[in-house]
Design a protein around this motif. Structure first.
Motif, PDB file in Angstrom:
ATOM      1  N   MET A 168       0.409  -1.056  -0.234  1.00 19.44           N
ATOM      2  CA  MET A 168       0.028  -0.154   0.018  1.00 19.44           C
ATOM      3  C   MET A 168       1.035   0.727  -0.176  1.00 19.44           C
ATOM      4  O   MET A 168       1.625   1.050   1.111  1.00 19.44           O
ATOM      5  CB  MET A 168      -0.826   0.246   1.854  1.00 19.44           C
ATOM      6  CG  MET A 168      -1.809   0.958   1.967  1.00 19.44           C
ATOM      7  SD  MET A 168      -2.535   1.974   0.002  1.00 19.44           S
ATOM      8  CE  MET A 168      -3.963   0.565   0.134  1.00 19.44           C
ATOM      9  N   VAL A 169       0.593   2.063  -1.154  1.00 17.42           N
ATOM     10  CA  VAL A 169       1.135   3.395  -0.527  1.00 17.42           C
ATOM     11  C   VAL A 169       0.858   4.788   0.076  1.00 17.42           C
ATOM     12  O   VAL A 169      -0.744   4.744  -0.031  1.00 17.42           O
ATOM     13  CB  VAL A 169       1.362   4.071  -2.054  1.00 17.42           C
ATOM     14  CG1 VAL A 169       1.663   5.106  -2.171  1.00 17.42           C
ATOM     15  CG2 VAL A 169       2.065   3.179  -3.196  1.00 17.42           C
ATOM     16  N   PHE A 170       1.329   5.363   1.403  1.00 18.61           N
ATOM     17  CA  PHE A 170       0.671   6.924   1.793  1.00 18.61           C
ATOM     18  C   PHE A 170       0.994   7.544   0.653  1.00 18.61           C
ATOM     19  O   PHE A 170       1.938   7.643   0.865  1.00 18.61           O
ATOM     20  CB  PHE A 170       1.115   5.783   2.754  1.00 18.61           C
ATOM     21  CG  PHE A 170       1.314   4.573   4.048  1.00 18.61           C
ATOM     22  CD1 PHE A 170       0.046   5.045   4.466  1.00 18.61           C
ATOM     23  CD2 PHE A 170       1.759   4.174   3.897  1.00 18.61           C
ATOM     24  CE1 PHE A 170      -0.431   3.632   5.100  1.00 18.61           C
ATOM     25  CE2 PHE A 170       1.020   2.762   3.889  1.00 18.61           C
ATOM     26  CZ  PHE A 170      -0.038   2.573   4.973  1.00 18.61           C
ATOM     27  N   ALA A 229       5.891   6.624 -10.662  1.00 17.21           N
ATOM     28  CA  ALA A 229       6.311   4.840  -9.457  1.00 17.21           C
ATOM     29  C   ALA A 229       8.343   4.987  -9.901  1.00 17.21           C
ATOM     30  O   ALA A 229       8.753   4.099  -9.244  1.00 17.21           O
ATOM     31  CB  ALA A 229       6.051   3.929 -11.618  1.00 17.21           C
ATOM     32  N   GLU A 230       8.728   5.687 -10.451  1.00 16.82           N
ATOM     33  CA  GLU A 230      10.458   6.260 -10.540  1.00 16.82           C
ATOM     34  C   GLU A 230      10.915   7.147  -9.138  1.00 16.82           C
ATOM     35  O   GLU A 230      11.884   6.751  -8.522  1.00 16.82           O
ATOM     36  CB  GLU A 230      10.214   7.260 -11.962  1.00 16.82           C
ATOM     37  CG  GLU A 230      10.706   6.969 -12.853  1.00 16.82           C
ATOM     38  CD  GLU A 230      11.502   5.426 -13.054  1.00 16.82           C
ATOM     39  OE1 GLU A 230      12.384   5.418 -12.663  1.00 16.82           O
ATOM     40  OE2 GLU A 230      11.040   4.276 -13.409  1.00 16.82           O
ATOM     41  N   GLU A 231       8.967   7.691  -8.496  1.00 16.10           N
ATOM     42  CA  GLU A 231       9.517   8.395  -6.853  1.00 16.10           C
ATOM     43  C   GLU A 231       9.922   7.361  -6.253  1.00 16.10           C
ATOM     44  O   GLU A 231       9.460   6.162  -6.458  1.00 16.10           O
ATOM     45  CB  GLU A 231       8.245   8.994  -7.169  1.00 16.10           C
ATOM     46  CG  GLU A 231       8.395  10.047  -7.438  1.00 16.10           C
ATOM     47  CD  GLU A 231       6.666  10.865  -7.177  1.00 16.10           C
ATOM     48  OE1 GLU A 231       6.270  10.620  -5.965  1.00 16.10           O
ATOM     49  OE2 GLU A 231       6.521  11.813  -7.851  1.00 16.10           O
ATOM     50  N   THR A 245       9.250   0.445   0.610  1.00 24.87           N
ATOM     51  CA  THR A 245       9.493   1.054  -0.189  1.00 24.87           C
ATOM     52  C   THR A 245       9.278   0.401  -1.523  1.00 24.87           C
ATOM     53  O   THR A 245       9.275  -1.022  -1.358  1.00 24.87           O
ATOM     54  CB  THR A 245      10.850   1.410  -1.013  1.00 24.87           C
ATOM     55  OG1 THR A 245      11.421   2.123  -1.994  1.00 24.87           O
ATOM     56  CG2 THR A 245      12.126   0.145  -0.351  1.00 24.87           C
ATOM     57  N   ASN A 246       8.971   1.141  -2.858  1.00 21.24           N
ATOM     58  CA  ASN A 246       9.056   0.207  -4.261  1.00 21.24           C
ATOM     59  C   ASN A 246      10.080   0.238  -4.760  1.00 21.24           C
ATOM     60  O   ASN A 246       9.854  -0.432  -6.001  1.00 21.24           O
ATOM     61  CB  ASN A 246       7.667   1.178  -4.633  1.00 21.24           C
ATOM     62  CG  ASN A 246       8.358   2.821  -5.617  1.00 21.24           C
ATOM     63  OD1 ASN A 246       9.267   2.974  -4.276  1.00 21.24           O
ATOM     64  ND2 ASN A 246       8.454   3.438  -6.132  1.00 21.24           N
TER      65      ASN A 246
END
Length: 173
Positions: A76-78, A96-98, A133-134
């Motif tokens: 999940m992204v916050f 997606a690069e961030e 992290t992604n």
């Protein structure tokens, strides 16, 4: 840790975390002083720093003051400490690069006035976290904008092991 707690007149927690920026490693230390678990992490791309705007990982003694994301799915992204409703692999392009904040957040408050607490050196006001992290492929190398990043699976483990109120000591060497 005991020496640092004594100098600051802060009771030491039974279990505590330690991060070595140079080694890109975090450990969980038990009440007996033994290392219970260790994980690879990523700290800041920039040199360690407690200064606001430096994008450096702050050193010194911190406390976990908030645990965010319990029951959210892994990935999940916050944004602003609020779940977006999207998992990191659902982001594309520039987003997606961030360095996205994923899975769980341990929010930190610096405990050393003039070092990581107060004024323009306040870890809490700088939104310094331990989080997933992604970009898991970067774990083990300096890659963040000041936070301590972990793989999402490791972040789930740490979240389950570390209570709110636990101490974290960040060392540069």
């Amino acid at each position: 840790m005991l020496e640092k707690c004594n100098v600051l007149s802060i009771p030491c927690t039974e279990d505590w975390l330690g991060v070595r920026i140079l080694g890109q490693e975090m450990v969980l230390v038990g009440a007996d002083g033994g290392i219970r678990r260790s994980w690879k992490v990523s700290t800041s791309r920039n040199p360690p720093s407690c200064e606001e705007g430096s994008l450096g990982t702050p050193w010194g003694l911190h406390r976990v003051v908030e645990k965010i994301g319990d029951r959210e799915p892994e990935g999940m992204v916050f944004k602003g400490r609020v779940p977006t409703g999207k998992l990191f692999w659902e982001y594309t392009g520039v987003e997606a690069e961030e360095n996205l904040i994923t899975t769980r957040i341990l929010r930190l408050r610096g405990l050393e006035a003039g070092i990581n607490a107060g004024g323009n050196k306040d870890s809490f006001d700088r939104y310094i976290y331990i989080h997933g992290t992604n970009h898991e492929e970067r774990i083990g190398t300096p890659a963040s904008s000041g936070c301590i990043q972990m793989t999402n699976a490791d972040m789930l483990e740490v979240f389950g092991l570390v209570p709110e109120g636990a101490l974290l000591l960040v060392l540069v060497d």
